[in-house]
Write a protein that holds these residues in place. Sequence first.
Motif, PDB file in Angstrom:
ATOM      1  N   TRP A  18      52.678  -0.229  33.178  1.00 16.64           N
ATOM      2  CA  TRP A  18      51.545   0.532  33.706  1.00 16.64           C
ATOM      3  C   TRP A  18      52.081   1.607  34.645  1.00 16.64           C
ATOM      4  CZ3 TRP A  18      46.706  -0.058  31.906  1.00 16.64           C
ATOM      5  CH2 TRP A  18      46.436  -1.229  31.189  1.00 16.64           C
ATOM      6  N   TYR A  19      52.105   2.853  34.178  1.00 17.59           N
ATOM      7  CA  TYR A  19      52.667   3.979  34.919  1.00 17.59           C
ATOM      8  C   TYR A  19      51.518   4.854  35.418  1.00 17.59           C
ATOM      9  CZ  TYR A  19      56.741   2.285  32.472  1.00 17.59           C
ATOM     10  OH  TYR A  19      57.730   1.480  31.975  1.00 17.59           O
ATOM     11  N   GLY A  20      51.286   4.829  36.732  1.00 20.23           N
ATOM     12  CA  GLY A  20      50.099   5.474  37.271  1.00 20.23           C
ATOM     13  C   GLY A  20      50.375   6.626  38.217  1.00 20.23           C
ATOM     14  N   ARG A  21      49.427   7.556  38.224  1.00 22.80           N
ATOM     15  CA  ARG A  21      49.355   8.641  39.210  1.00 22.80           C
ATOM     16  C   ARG A  21      48.027   8.440  39.940  1.00 22.80           C
ATOM     17  NH1 ARG A  21      51.585  11.241  34.592  1.00 22.80           N
ATOM     18  NH2 ARG A  21      53.520  12.316  35.118  1.00 22.80           N
ATOM     19  N   TYR A  22      48.061   8.444  41.280  1.00 25.86           N
ATOM     20  CA  TYR A  22      46.896   8.062  42.064  1.00 25.86           C
ATOM     21  C   TYR A  22      46.470   9.162  43.022  1.00 25.86           C
ATOM     22  CZ  TYR A  22      48.698   3.609  40.470  1.00 25.86           C
ATOM     23  OH  TYR A  22      49.164   2.600  39.690  1.00 25.86           O
ATOM     24  N   PHE A  23      45.155   9.260  43.208  1.00 26.21           N
ATOM     25  CA  PHE A  23      44.623  10.083  44.286  1.00 26.21           C
ATOM     26  C   PHE A  23      43.279   9.506  44.717  1.00 26.21           C
ATOM     27  CE2 PHE A  23      42.927  12.091  40.475  1.00 26.21           C
ATOM     28  CZ  PHE A  23      41.630  12.456  40.814  1.00 26.21           C
ATOM     29  N   MET A  28      36.320   7.208  46.606  1.00 25.42           N
ATOM     30  CA  MET A  28      36.778   6.659  45.321  1.00 25.42           C
ATOM     31  C   MET A  28      38.297   6.769  45.192  1.00 25.42           C
ATOM     32  SD  MET A  28      33.946   8.164  42.641  1.00 25.42           S
ATOM     33  CE  MET A  28      34.109   9.853  43.198  1.00 25.42           C
ATOM     34  N   THR A  29      38.845   5.892  44.365  1.00 21.53           N
ATOM     35  CA  THR A  29      40.256   5.959  43.980  1.00 21.53           C
ATOM     36  C   THR A  29      40.329   6.230  42.491  1.00 21.53           C
ATOM     37  OG1 THR A  29      40.960   4.451  45.719  1.00 21.53           O
ATOM     38  CG2 THR A  29      42.416   4.643  43.806  1.00 21.53           C
ATOM     39  N   PHE A  30      41.185   7.163  42.102  1.00 22.08           N
ATOM     40  CA  PHE A  30      41.411   7.516  40.706  1.00 22.08           C
ATOM     41  C   PHE A  30      42.846   7.164  40.337  1.00 22.08           C
ATOM     42  CE2 PHE A  30      37.859   9.976  41.980  1.00 22.08           C
ATOM     43  CZ  PHE A  30      37.107  10.214  40.844  1.00 22.08           C
ATOM     44  N   ALA A  31      43.016   6.507  39.209  1.00 24.11           N
ATOM     45  CA  ALA A  31      44.339   6.172  38.686  1.00 24.11           C
ATOM     46  C   ALA A  31      44.428   6.700  37.262  1.00 24.11           C
ATOM     47  CB  ALA A  31      44.559   4.667  38.712  1.00 24.11           C
ATOM     48  N   HIS A  32      45.391   7.555  37.014  1.00 26.11           N
ATOM     49  CA  HIS A  32      45.658   8.065  35.666  1.00 26.11           C
ATOM     50  C   HIS A  32      46.874   7.301  35.161  1.00 26.11           C
ATOM     51  CE1 HIS A  32      43.294  12.015  35.632  1.00 26.11           C
ATOM     52  NE2 HIS A  32      42.870  11.294  36.652  1.00 26.11           N
ATOM     53  N   TYR A  33      46.668   6.446  34.171  1.00 29.49           N
ATOM     54  CA  TYR A  33      47.731   5.560  33.677  1.00 29.49           C
ATOM     55  C   TYR A  33      48.207   5.956  32.292  1.00 29.49           C
ATOM     56  CZ  TYR A  33      47.150   1.900  37.215  1.00 29.49           C
ATOM     57  OH  TYR A  33      47.116   1.183  38.382  1.00 29.49           O
ATOM     58  N   ASP A  34      49.505   5.825  32.089  1.00 27.73           N
ATOM     59  CA  ASP A  34      50.108   5.704  30.766  1.00 27.73           C
ATOM     60  C   ASP A  34      50.456   4.226  30.658  1.00 27.73           C
ATOM     61  OD1 ASP A  34      50.104   8.460  30.045  1.00 27.73           O
ATOM     62  OD2 ASP A  34      51.860   8.779  31.308  1.00 27.73           O
ATOM     63  N   GLU A  50      34.767  -1.034  39.265  1.00 25.83           N
ATOM     64  CA  GLU A  50      35.884  -0.354  38.599  1.00 25.83           C
ATOM     65  C   GLU A  50      35.449   0.088  37.205  1.00 25.83           C
ATOM     66  OE1 GLU A  50      40.350  -1.281  39.252  1.00 25.83           O
ATOM     67  OE2 GLU A  50      39.562  -2.764  37.845  1.00 25.83           O
ATOM     68  N   VAL A  51      35.829   1.299  36.830  1.00 26.29           N
ATOM     69  CA  VAL A  51      35.497   1.849  35.519  1.00 26.29           C
ATOM     70  C   VAL A  51      36.791   2.175  34.783  1.00 26.29           C
ATOM     71  CG1 VAL A  51      34.359   3.732  34.283  1.00 26.29           C
ATOM     72  CG2 VAL A  51      33.331   2.812  36.374  1.00 26.29           C
ATOM     73  N   TYR A  52      36.907   1.687  33.549  1.00 23.96           N
ATOM     74  CA  TYR A  52      38.051   1.983  32.683  1.00 23.96           C
ATOM     75  C   TYR A  52      37.600   2.946  31.601  1.00 23.96           C
ATOM     76  CZ  TYR A  52      40.739  -2.004  34.475  1.00 23.96           C
ATOM     77  OH  TYR A  52      41.436  -2.876  35.254  1.00 23.96           O
ATOM     78  N   ILE A  96      41.266   5.065  35.442  1.00 26.74           N
ATOM     79  CA  ILE A  96      40.560   3.951  36.073  1.00 26.74           C
ATOM     80  C   ILE A  96      40.060   4.439  37.432  1.00 26.74           C
ATOM     81  CG2 ILE A  96      40.732   1.587  36.916  1.00 26.74           C
ATOM     82  CD1 ILE A  96      43.029   1.218  34.859  1.00 26.74           C
ATOM     83  N   ILE A  97      38.773   4.239  37.666  1.00 27.28           N
ATOM     84  CA  ILE A  97      38.138   4.722  38.889  1.00 27.28           C
ATOM     85  C   ILE A  97      37.574   3.530  39.647  1.00 27.28           C
ATOM     86  CG2 ILE A  97      36.340   6.223  39.843  1.00 27.28           C
ATOM     87  CD1 ILE A  97      36.497   7.657  37.006  1.00 27.28           C
TER      88      ILE A  97
END
Length: 106
Positions: A18-23, A28-34, A50-52, A96-97
């Motif tokens: 799970w490789y994530g970029r977060y802000f 809210m927290t946003f995670a952009h995953y590969d 949490e929303v996927y 994922i939010i």
Amino acid sequence: MPFIDTRSLDVIERLPGWYGRYFHTSSMTFAHYDFTRGASIHEHFHPQEEVYEVIEGELEITIDNLARIAKPGLVAIVPANAPHSVKALTDGRAIIIDHPLRSDFQ
């Protein structure tokens, strides 16, 4: 902070595969995953909703013992404090939010 280039964010391998970029926004927290096929997230729960949203690939998401395949076009919404787990069935990408924000994600 009206615009964020997510491609410029550091990549963190939060869990194996799970490789994530977060802000974060103010709420809210946003995670952009590969993610890679076979990667999983153990069953857990937290106070955030949490929303996927799967952009590419397929995830098997289990929420309160109900499993479904999330893929582009099918969004999974995890209520606050609901036990949930995830297994990557393919390689892919997801956003994922969490609301409210997760201070444990940096």
